[in-house]
Write a protein that holds these residues in place. Sequence first.
Motif, short mmCIF file in Angstrom:
data_model
loop_
_atom_site.label_atom_id
_atom_site.label_comp_id
_atom_site.label_asym_id
_atom_site.label_seq_id
_atom_site.Cartn_x
_atom_site.Cartn_y
_atom_site.Cartn_z
N THR A 191 -8.06 -6.62 -4.28
CA THR A 191 -8.35 -6.71 -2.84
C THR A 191 -9.15 -5.51 -2.37
O THR A 191 -10.15 -5.65 -1.65
N ALA A 192 -8.73 -4.32 -2.77
CA ALA A 192 -9.46 -3.11 -2.38
C ALA A 192 -10.90 -3.16 -2.89
O ALA A 192 -11.85 -2.80 -2.16
N ARG A 207 5.05 -2.64 0.61
CA ARG A 207 4.93 -1.20 0.37
C ARG A 207 4.20 -0.86 -0.92
O ARG A 207 3.40 0.06 -0.97
N ASP A 208 4.50 -1.58 -2.00
CA ASP A 208 3.82 -1.27 -3.26
C ASP A 208 2.33 -1.56 -3.16
O ASP A 208 1.49 -0.84 -3.71
N GLN A 209 1.97 -2.60 -2.40
CA GLN A 209 0.55 -2.92 -2.20
C GLN A 209 -0.12 -1.91 -1.27
O GLN A 209 -1.29 -1.56 -1.47
N LEU A 254 -3.56 0.16 -1.94
CA LEU A 254 -4.70 0.07 -1.01
C LEU A 254 -5.13 1.46 -0.54
O LEU A 254 -6.34 1.76 -0.45
N ARG A 255 -4.16 2.32 -0.24
CA ARG A 255 -4.50 3.68 0.19
C ARG A 255 -5.21 4.45 -0.92
O ARG A 255 -6.17 5.18 -0.68
N ILE A 291 -5.84 3.59 7.09
CA ILE A 291 -5.05 2.37 7.23
C ILE A 291 -3.89 2.65 8.17
O ILE A 291 -3.10 3.57 7.94
N TRP A 292 -3.81 1.86 9.24
CA TRP A 292 -2.74 2.04 10.23
C TRP A 292 -2.10 0.68 10.50
O TRP A 292 -2.79 -0.33 10.48
N PRO A 293 -0.77 0.61 10.68
CA PRO A 293 0.17 1.68 10.95
C PRO A 293 0.81 2.32 9.72
O PRO A 293 1.66 3.20 9.87
#
Length: 307
Positions: free
Chosen positions: A94-95, A113-115, A119-120, A128-130
Amino acid sequence: MLRARQAPIEATTTDPAPTGARGPRRARTVPVTAALALVLAVSLLVGAPARAAVEPHRKPTGFGFKIGTFNVLGSQHTRGRGGFAPGTQRARWTAGSIAQRGIDVIGLQEVQRDQLRVLRNRLPRYRIWPGTSLGNQGVRLQIAFRKNQFRMVGHGHVMTRFHRQTRPIPWVQLRDRRTDRRFFVVDVHNSPKGLERERDSATAKQVRLVQRLRRKGKPVFLTADANEKREFYCKMTARTDLRAANGGKPRARGCEPPRRRLRIDWVLGGRRVAFSHYREDRGPRVRRSSDHELVHARVRVRPLRRG
């Protein structure tokens, strides 16, 4: 080293002899610096109004970017044998898809959370927020944007019902660094399948949120996995100034959704916004990542009207 002190440079002028006097005229000296200062002062007084009169006004400026929406398909949906790859592997794909397609702002749904960690790590040029700031339920919806292009100057959320739980719907206010123009982005995911009452309640709150943000005078964009097609489009466009990136006529004979095959994934934007290059992307990497299309479009925010 000591420097020799220069004597002041002088200019020579000639005074006329007094009336009735005989003999040559006498010369007197005036420092050049004083003469130049006098000339400069006169020129400034004479020229300043003219320069002010021709100084151009700063033109209202438009700006553009690529916006998208994508349901990443949460890790919990692909655990065990068969089907899609593990959630973290799909987050890597996806990234790569987001970066490869040059998407500048994107709303993501079903993030876990693992994804989020992947992504970060894989999108270092995006904020990336929030993130995790709205708790575990708030992780599911994320808004990502390029840090060198936009700065977040505000954020918030509203609570809606999703699949018999309460979940925050996040929004951000972004400032375009080049033009200083500001706009809002709201990311939405509504209940699936037979949970019609929850979808209706959530959509009503989302409409009120868009109305509230629009009163601030800035464009609003909404990215969504609405789990509805015609109904979501008609409700959202009838009570706000939002328009879909893939077309449609909100107020013609009640409501006419886009003519092409309808999706449950939406990108919408407010007045003074022009969409182009709309895509429902099912490239190889996208197909391996999720059961949704990666929807994206170019958008141009028109210049502000003067006065």
